[in-house]
Write a protein that holds these residues in place. Structure first.
Motif, mmCIF file in Angstrom:
data_model
loop_
_atom_site.group_PDB
_atom_site.id
_atom_site.type_symbol
_atom_site.label_atom_id
_atom_site.label_comp_id
_atom_site.label_asym_id
_atom_site.label_seq_id
_atom_site.Cartn_x
_atom_site.Cartn_y
_atom_site.Cartn_z
ATOM 1 N N SER A 1 0.916 -1.150 0.040
ATOM 2 C CA SER A 1 -0.021 -0.084 0.116
ATOM 3 C C SER A 1 0.842 1.253 0.063
ATOM 4 C CB SER A 1 -0.985 -0.060 1.057
ATOM 5 O OG SER A 1 -1.789 -1.197 1.155
ATOM 6 N N PRO A 2 0.382 2.221 -0.849
ATOM 7 C CA PRO A 2 1.212 3.577 -0.780
ATOM 8 C C PRO A 2 1.057 4.306 0.571
ATOM 9 C CG PRO A 2 -0.465 3.694 -2.234
ATOM 10 C CD PRO A 2 -0.451 2.216 -1.944
ATOM 11 N N GLY A 3 1.722 5.184 0.900
ATOM 12 C CA GLY A 3 1.473 5.900 2.119
ATOM 13 C C GLY A 3 0.848 7.327 1.826
ATOM 14 N N LEU A 4 -0.124 7.624 2.806
ATOM 15 C CA LEU A 4 -0.752 8.836 2.522
ATOM 16 C C LEU A 4 0.127 10.060 2.577
ATOM 17 C CD1 LEU A 4 -4.190 8.207 4.221
ATOM 18 C CD2 LEU A 4 -3.599 7.836 1.961
ATOM 19 N N GLY A 5 1.145 9.885 3.272
ATOM 20 C CA GLY A 5 2.165 11.172 3.303
ATOM 21 C C GLY A 5 2.537 11.328 4.691
ATOM 22 N N ARG A 6 2.841 12.677 5.071
ATOM 23 C CA ARG A 6 3.251 13.109 6.404
ATOM 24 C C ARG A 6 2.627 14.567 6.876
ATOM 25 N NH1 ARG A 6 9.850 13.560 8.004
ATOM 26 N NH2 ARG A 6 9.505 13.974 10.294
ATOM 27 N N VAL A 7 2.162 14.914 7.835
ATOM 28 C CA VAL A 7 1.474 16.061 8.105
ATOM 29 C C VAL A 7 2.424 16.729 9.294
ATOM 30 C CG1 VAL A 7 -0.178 15.066 9.850
ATOM 31 C CG2 VAL A 7 -0.586 17.464 8.543
ATOM 32 N N TRP A 8 2.711 17.952 9.274
ATOM 33 C CA TRP A 8 3.071 18.701 10.363
ATOM 34 C C TRP A 8 2.173 19.751 10.883
ATOM 35 C CZ3 TRP A 8 6.040 17.578 6.317
ATOM 36 C CH2 TRP A 8 7.226 16.915 6.219
ATOM 37 N N VAL A 9 1.673 19.679 12.199
ATOM 38 C CA VAL A 9 0.656 20.526 12.567
ATOM 39 C C VAL A 9 1.491 21.405 13.726
ATOM 40 C CG1 VAL A 9 -1.502 20.962 13.873
ATOM 41 C CG2 VAL A 9 -1.136 19.064 12.388
ATOM 42 N N SER A 10 1.500 22.775 13.378
ATOM 43 C CA SER A 10 2.301 23.725 14.358
ATOM 44 C C SER A 10 1.289 24.470 15.101
ATOM 45 C CB SER A 10 3.183 24.681 13.552
ATOM 46 O OG SER A 10 3.918 23.819 12.733
ATOM 47 N N GLY A 11 1.380 24.879 16.617
ATOM 48 C CA GLY A 11 0.655 25.827 16.973
ATOM 49 C C GLY A 11 1.192 25.959 18.623
ATOM 50 N N TRP A 12 0.284 26.378 19.495
ATOM 51 C CA TRP A 12 0.654 26.930 20.817
ATOM 52 C C TRP A 12 -0.022 25.739 21.813
ATOM 53 C CZ3 TRP A 12 4.355 30.384 21.401
ATOM 54 C CH2 TRP A 12 4.768 31.219 20.464
ATOM 55 N N ALA A 13 0.549 25.164 22.571
ATOM 56 C CA ALA A 13 0.149 24.255 23.430
ATOM 57 C C ALA A 13 0.055 24.677 24.939
ATOM 58 C CB ALA A 13 0.699 23.055 23.390
ATOM 59 N N LYS A 14 -1.186 24.522 25.525
ATOM 60 C CA LYS A 14 -1.558 24.971 26.715
ATOM 61 C C LYS A 14 -1.998 23.761 27.585
ATOM 62 C CE LYS A 14 -4.762 28.117 29.310
ATOM 63 N NZ LYS A 14 -5.806 29.133 29.184
ATOM 64 N N ARG A 15 -1.469 23.638 28.795
ATOM 65 C CA ARG A 15 -2.085 22.767 29.820
ATOM 66 C C ARG A 15 -3.573 23.240 30.403
ATOM 67 N NH1 ARG A 15 1.085 19.872 35.027
ATOM 68 N NH2 ARG A 15 -0.612 19.058 36.046
ATOM 69 N N LEU A 16 -4.212 21.996 30.326
ATOM 70 C CA LEU A 16 -5.796 22.305 30.690
ATOM 71 C C LEU A 16 -6.031 21.863 32.375
ATOM 72 C CD1 LEU A 16 -7.491 20.826 27.423
ATOM 73 C CD2 LEU A 16 -6.847 23.338 27.961
ATOM 74 N N GLU A 17 -6.719 22.821 32.817
ATOM 75 C CA GLU A 17 -7.194 22.589 34.419
ATOM 76 C C GLU A 17 -8.599 22.741 34.361
ATOM 77 O OE1 GLU A 17 -4.751 21.775 36.353
ATOM 78 O OE2 GLU A 17 -3.132 22.450 35.515
ATOM 79 N N GLY A 18 -9.024 21.981 35.584
ATOM 80 C CA GLY A 18 -10.329 22.381 36.139
ATOM 81 C C GLY A 18 -11.512 21.314 34.958
ATOM 82 N N ASP A 19 -12.654 22.623 34.746
ATOM 83 C CA ASP A 19 -13.558 22.161 33.776
ATOM 84 C C ASP A 19 -13.056 22.000 32.265
ATOM 85 O OD1 ASP A 19 -15.280 22.343 35.773
ATOM 86 O OD2 ASP A 19 -16.056 24.537 35.421
ATOM 87 N N GLU A 20 -11.896 22.904 31.806
ATOM 88 C CA GLU A 20 -11.430 22.699 30.531
ATOM 89 C C GLU A 20 -10.728 21.380 30.278
ATOM 90 O OE1 GLU A 20 -10.028 26.466 28.284
ATOM 91 O OE2 GLU A 20 -8.693 26.058 29.987
ATOM 92 N N ALA A 21 -10.250 20.901 31.530
ATOM 93 C CA ALA A 21 -9.519 19.446 31.333
ATOM 94 C C ALA A 21 -10.624 18.410 31.252
ATOM 95 C CB ALA A 21 -8.683 19.174 32.497
ATOM 96 N N LEU A 22 -11.924 18.436 32.131
ATOM 97 C CA LEU A 22 -12.810 17.794 32.043
ATOM 98 C C LEU A 22 -13.720 17.544 30.638
ATOM 99 C CD1 LEU A 22 -14.993 15.720 33.396
ATOM 100 C CD2 LEU A 22 -16.253 17.612 34.203
ATOM 101 N N GLN A 23 -13.911 18.627 30.037
ATOM 102 C CA GLN A 23 -14.477 18.677 28.846
ATOM 103 C C GLN A 23 -13.584 18.147 27.638
ATOM 104 O OE1 GLN A 23 -17.539 19.578 27.877
ATOM 105 N NE2 GLN A 23 -17.067 19.009 25.919
ATOM 106 N N ALA A 24 -12.193 18.636 27.775
ATOM 107 C CA ALA A 24 -11.101 18.258 26.802
ATOM 108 C C ALA A 24 -11.309 16.450 27.097
ATOM 109 C CB ALA A 24 -9.766 18.690 27.078
ATOM 110 N N THR A 25 -11.245 15.984 28.153
ATOM 111 C CA THR A 25 -11.199 14.521 28.378
ATOM 112 C C THR A 25 -12.291 13.681 27.859
ATOM 113 O OG1 THR A 25 -10.292 14.575 30.581
ATOM 114 C CG2 THR A 25 -11.347 12.618 30.232
ATOM 115 N N LEU A 26 -13.586 14.303 27.915
ATOM 116 C CA LEU A 26 -14.605 13.762 27.305
ATOM 117 C C LEU A 26 -14.633 13.930 25.692
ATOM 118 C CD1 LEU A 26 -17.367 15.449 29.453
ATOM 119 C CD2 LEU A 26 -16.543 13.171 29.759
ATOM 120 N N GLU A 27 -13.922 14.915 25.181
ATOM 121 C CA GLU A 27 -13.725 14.819 23.844
ATOM 122 C C GLU A 27 -12.731 14.026 23.207
ATOM 123 O OE1 GLU A 27 -13.005 18.955 23.435
ATOM 124 O OE2 GLU A 27 -14.859 19.804 23.467
#
Length: 241
Positions: A80-106
């Motif tokens: 099978s041929p590969g689909l390729g490679r992707v680089w995703v760039s951005g800014w990462a932030k640690r999640l706490e509290g309700d944000e972490a809970l919502q992200a856990t569900l997602e």
């Protein structure tokens, strides 16, 4: 029709392939688990005291860190041929509290890892807001607009592609070969039996001796059940005649 660069990038970044992170001013790369949520944000799951979480600790006066997520496709079967490679760039932030809970569900909607139960204790979640996406295939580099990446949907067949291809090879090789030869007509008749080597929502890629040919579905498929319905006339050619 075939997948757009944004759709392929979202498929690669969905969370079912190994990934490594390159973090600004830190040694690396560092392996990391991830998924991309419905809004196009990348969620990163890691041990609270691990190398990745430590490397993402922001500088004084900031709450996020620049990073690049690097993901290369793993072809489902030999040949099978590969689909390729992707680089995703951005800014990462640690999640706490309700944000972490919502992200856990997602995160759990895409990958229901047992480690998610320990988020807030021995595990942490970071969210990366995507600023740049670059997709490479066959030595061709494409810049994908982050908004296009966010609204694109990963291919619904990618997780089951191996099962689909091996099932066709093990149980429907003759039917698929006959179908492919009918589609090709007299223009090209391969010596070896045509074999499906990749599948996606728009169609399948077939190996014909040393060549590859793409055959399209009449419409994009939505899931495995929809695919079975669409392929029924192909696999039961005599039933439809």
């Amino acid at each position: 029709m075939q997948p757009t660069p944004a759709e392929v990038a979202r498929t690669l970044a969905a969370g079912h392939l190994p990934a490594v992170a390159h973090i600004a001013c830190r040694p690396g790369p560092i392996p990391v688990r991830h998924v991309t949520d419905a809004q196009g944000h990348v969620l990163l799951l890691s041990p609270a005291d691990g190398a990745f979480s430590t490397a993402l600790r922001p500088q004084p006066g900031t709450d996020d860190t620049a990073m690049v997520l690097d993901i290369t496709d793993v072809p489902p079967v030999a040949g099978s041929p590969g689909l390729g490679r992707v680089w995703v760039s951005g800014w990462a932030k640690r999640l706490e509290g309700d944000e972490a809970l919502q992200a856990t569900l997602e995160y759990a909607e895409i990958d229901a890892s047992g480690d998610l139960l320990d988020v807030g204790d021995s595990q942490v979640l970071h969210r990366m807001d995507v600023a740049e996406v670059r997709f490479e295939r066959n030595e061709k580099l494409v810049d994908v607009d982050p908004d296009d990446f966010a609204v694109a949907s990963p291919d619904p067949l990618r997780q089951i592609e191996f099962d689909l291809i091996t099932d066709l090879a093990d149980h429907h090789l003759a039917e698929m070969s006959a179908y492919v030869r009918r589609q090709l007509g007299s223009t090209f008749q391969p010596k070896d039996e045509p074999r499906v080597v990749r599948m996606d929502r728009y169609g399948f890629l077939v190996r014909l001796d040393e060549k590859l040919a793409r055959l399209a579905f009449p419409r994009p498929v939505t899931d495995r059940h929809d695919l079975a319905h669409l392929l029924h006339p192909v696999l039961c050619h005599r039933c439809g005649s």
